[in-house]
Design an enzyme around this catalytic site. Structure first.
Site, PDB file in Angstrom:
ATOM      1  N   CYS A 381       0.770  -1.235  -0.078  1.00 23.42           N
ATOM      2  CA  CYS A 381      -0.012   0.133   0.126  1.00 23.42           C
ATOM      3  C   CYS A 381       0.829   1.278   0.071  1.00 23.42           C
ATOM      4  CB  CYS A 381      -0.978   0.162   1.191  1.00 23.42           C
ATOM      5  SG  CYS A 381      -2.512   1.112   1.085  1.00 23.42           S
ATOM      6  N   HIS A 507      -3.517  -4.960   0.540  1.00 20.32           N
ATOM      7  CA  HIS A 507      -2.756  -5.380   1.581  1.00 20.32           C
ATOM      8  C   HIS A 507      -2.823  -6.794   1.764  1.00 20.32           C
ATOM      9  CE1 HIS A 507      -2.206  -1.719   3.848  1.00 20.32           C
ATOM     10  NE2 HIS A 507      -3.162  -1.148   3.456  1.00 20.32           N
ATOM     11  N   GLU A 509      -1.162  -8.990   3.241  1.00 20.17           N
ATOM     12  CA  GLU A 509      -1.297  -9.800   4.451  1.00 20.17           C
ATOM     13  C   GLU A 509      -2.760  -9.959   5.073  1.00 20.17           C
ATOM     14  OE1 GLU A 509      -0.504  -6.541   3.747  1.00 20.17           O
ATOM     15  OE2 GLU A 509      -0.893  -5.264   5.313  1.00 20.17           O
TER      16      GLU A 509
HETATM   17  N1  GLN Z   1      -1.651   6.756   3.182  1.00 16.77           N
HETATM   18  C1  GLN Z   1      -2.134   6.099   1.868  1.00 16.77           C
HETATM   19  C2  GLN Z   1      -3.313   6.187   1.303  1.00 16.77           C
HETATM   20  O1  GLN Z   1      -4.151   6.566   1.907  1.00 16.77           O
HETATM   21  C3  GLN Z   1      -1.889   4.521   2.318  1.00 16.77           C
HETATM   22  C4  GLN Z   1      -2.603   3.983   3.237  1.00 16.77           C
HETATM   23  C5  GLN Z   1      -2.243   2.532   3.454  1.00 16.77           C
HETATM   24  O2  GLN Z   1      -1.074   2.276   3.460  1.00 16.77           O
HETATM   25  N2  GLN Z   1      -3.162   1.677   4.004  1.00 16.77           N
HETATM   26  O3  GLN Z   1      -3.506   5.734   0.340  1.00 16.77           O
END
Ligand code: GLN
Length: 530
Positions: A381, A507, A509
């Site tokens: 992400c 994600h 994970e």
């Molecule tokens: N801050 C980034 C976004 O909002 C990444 C979010 C995250 O890593 N879950 O897109």
């Protein structure tokens, strides 16, 4: 299961928090699953937040995301990892959610003529909710983990609802307690006895007592707990320190917990079958090789904030027959001192999800290091967004490139807000959340990793690769190999001129299970072994 009706197991924490109630609940579910029963968990949390989305992972642990987009407590990750189930928002009851539900119903005239009370209105709603989950999942057994500790103000009404449920349904109460040992080694059961009385004063009689303990409960102590808490000795079950949490179901099974529970629930089930699970646990316990993975992060002091990542590495490690040691890297220090020595000896680097500016320049330095030194890299992400920033700056020469989350005035906003996020001002459950399909590019590394063209993973973000920069960023080895079907949202990036450099907007994970490791993590670990 043979024709008997649905049963409920309520797990109550006593004495103190932090005893691993989520692991106990999951392990009970696993042994029932091993007996061929369909077990589904519910967690109650007393806080007045509707969900966990607005909580700080530093204080509360990781925010886990379900396929349906619910942002919930990290225990849900444990449930899914143990039980191989895909849970729904319905499985999570919070104080905020249930009160909201009752108040909205009241406004609609749902209780016309009555003064709405905790008992019976709120408790009836809770019972209805709990039964509804059983229906949705067609469960044989519903496991209900009550967050917090008996005696808390926050969970009192919920526990009362469970007492009432036991008047109409087949319910077994389980008390989780802690048995401390003095410096002399003497185990003390008195706190557990008192806690048991506190539960009894609520009209509830736990039929099974699970004792969190350093080693093994002594025979005299077992007798004492049995006698004072009014349960047979065999129903006093040890929950000792173990090498891996995934061993607990095997221990419970060995100590007869499944048999006792099935007797109490008057359920017939298959003979136990946790053979495959046992094989994997043995691989976790006795790995043949070892690697070290550096994970950068702002919350590195609280490991719970990245629990799904460390568990995904356990799963990936088990499938590669190796132990994955995690080195937590505080990037604000790299940023201040520019010293990358902490990365020395890392076989791979992960930059996980994150929000806000602090520590990002340090993370970008780590990504550059991984890219240039050909160290396997996995970006999750935020870790993909920053990899794009690093690439833009250092390979494509876009000076000052950044994400507008970090630098709203950047000359090259290579990462920018998703268009649908522009108008949103509310903070609760407003990100792009939950499971979405991803179209994987033919012949890409992602295709080789996943082995299919359409995959589904979970998201939690507001920002994305700025579509205006896609063509400028591609080339010289960078490929966006996963996209949202029919949309210009880049969801996987990879470098073709690197042994393993992959990053995802999702994600991975969140979908990794002990019995089914996530492919990205599995292949990342494999690359680290090389
Ligand atoms: N801050 C980034 C976004 O909002 C990444 C979010 C995250 O890593 N879950 O897109």
């Amino acid at each position: 299961m043979q024709g008997s009706k649905r049963a409920y197991i309520v797990i109550l924490g006593s004495l103190m928090s932090g005893l691993g109630k989520g692991i106990v609940t999951s392990s009970i579910g696993k042994i029932l699953q091993g007996r061929g029963l369909r077990a589904v968990p519910i967690k109650f949390d007393g806080y007045l937040n509707v969900d966990c989305g607005t909580m700080n992972p530093f204080r509360h642990g990781e925010v886990f995301v379900l396929d349906d987009g619910t942002e919930c407590d990290m225990d849900f990750g444990t449930y899914e990892r143990f039980l191989n189930v895909t849970l729904k928002g319905q499985n999570s009851i919070t104080g905020g959610k249930i009160f909201k539900h009752v108040i909205e119903k009241e406004r609609k005239g749902g209780y016309l003529g009555y003064d709405v009370q905790i008992v019976p209105h709120l408790t009836d709603e809770i019972k209805g909710w709990v039964r509804g989950v059983g229906e949705t999942f067609n469960a044989d057994v519903v496991l209900i983990e009550v967050g917090g500790t008996v005696g808390d103000l926050e969970n009192g009404y919920f526990i009362e609802a469970m007492r009432q449920l036991s008047l109409d349904e087949r319910v077994v109460f389980v008390q989780l307690t802690y048995v401390p040992a003095l410096v002399t080694g003497e185990q003390k059961t008195k706190p557990s006895q008192h806690a048991n009385r506190l539960i009894a004063s609520l009209g509830i009689h736990p039929e099974i007592i699970i004792c969190r303990i350093e080693g093994k409960l002594g025979p005299n102590e077992r007798k004492k707990i049995s006698m004072f808490c009014n349960v047979p000795e065999e129903a006093v079950i040890d929950d000792p320190n173990i090498a891996t949490i995934y061993e607990l179901p095997l221990l419970f099974e060995k100590n007869g917990l499944a048999r006792i529970l099935l007797n109490k629930l008057r359920m017939k089930a298959k003979r136990r079958d946790l053979k495959e699970w046992k094989g994997i646990v043995n691989r976790v316990k006795k790995p043949k090789k070892k690697i070290t993975v550096g994970i950068t992060g702002k919350y590195t002091r609280v490991k719970d904030s990245y629990i799904s990542i460390s568990e995904a590495l356990v799963h990936a490690g088990a499938s590669n027959n190796c132990d994955v040691e995690i080195r937590w890297i505080e990037t604000s220090e790299i940023e201040d001192k520019g010293d990358l020595s902490e990365l020395k000896g890392c076989d791979g680097i992960i930059v996980p999800g994150g929000f806000g500016a602090r520590g990002t320049e340090g993370k970008i330095r780590c990504i550059q290091h991984a890219r240039e030194k050909k160290i396997p890299y996995l970006g999750l992400c935020f870790g993909m967004q920053l990899a794009v920033v690093e690439w833009a700056r250092n390979v494509k020469g876009l000076k000052g490139a950044n994400s507008t989350e970090i630098d709203p005035k950047t000359p090259h906003p290579v990462i920018d807000l998703l268009p649908e996020q522009m108008k949103i001002t509310e903070k609760g459950a407003t990100m792009r959340l939950g499971g979405h399909d991803i179209e994987v590019k033919d012949g890409s590394k992602a295709h080789a990793v996943y082995g299919k063209k359409i995959i589904r993973e979970r998201f939690r973000h507001r920002y994305e690769v700025n579509p205006e920069y896609i063509s400028k960023l591609e080339g010289e080895g960078l490929v966006f190999s996963g996209k949202a079907p029919g949309r210009e949202i880049m969801q996987i990036m990879e470098l073709t001129n690197h042994p393993f450099f992959m990053a995802s907007q999702f994600h991975p994970e969140f979908t990794s299970k002990l019995e089914e490791p996530n492919p990205l993590f599995r292949e990342f670990v494999k690359a680290c072994l090389k």
